[in-house]
Write a protein that holds these residues in place. Structure first.
Motif: not given
Length: 82
Positions: A3-9, A19-22, A61-62, A26-32
């Motif tokens: 599972r993945g996500i693209d997060d432009v901003p 950090a909270q968004h990451l 940093a991201t 990783a946690g709630q969306l279980r993206a890899a």
């Protein structure tokens, strides 16, 4: 299945918000996998002028924070012209 996500901003918020968004990705969306789109006009606002502490610092940093959470990262360069 990965599972993945693209997060432009993602490189632009304050470090705590990033950090909270990451953590959520990783946690709630279980993206890899995380795709980070580096927007070239923000990385090089004027020809030959870069700032590691500005936008590019946020990209670095991201990526580092995502790796710490076990995410695989794909960085793309967008809006590159010449």
């Amino acid at each position: 299945m990965l599972r993945g996500i693209d997060d432009v901003p993602l490189p632009t918020p304050a470090p705590d918000a990033r950090a909270q968004h990451l953590q959520e990705i990783a946690g709630q969306l279980r993206a890899a996998v995380l795709r980070v789109d580096c927007l070239w006009p923000l990385a090089e606002p004027a020809e030959g002028q870069y700032s590691d502490s500005g936008y590019l610092g946020g990209v670095v940093a991201t990526v580092e924070a995502a790796h710490t959470l076990g995410l695989k990262v794909i960085v793309t360069m967008d809006h590159v012209s010449k």
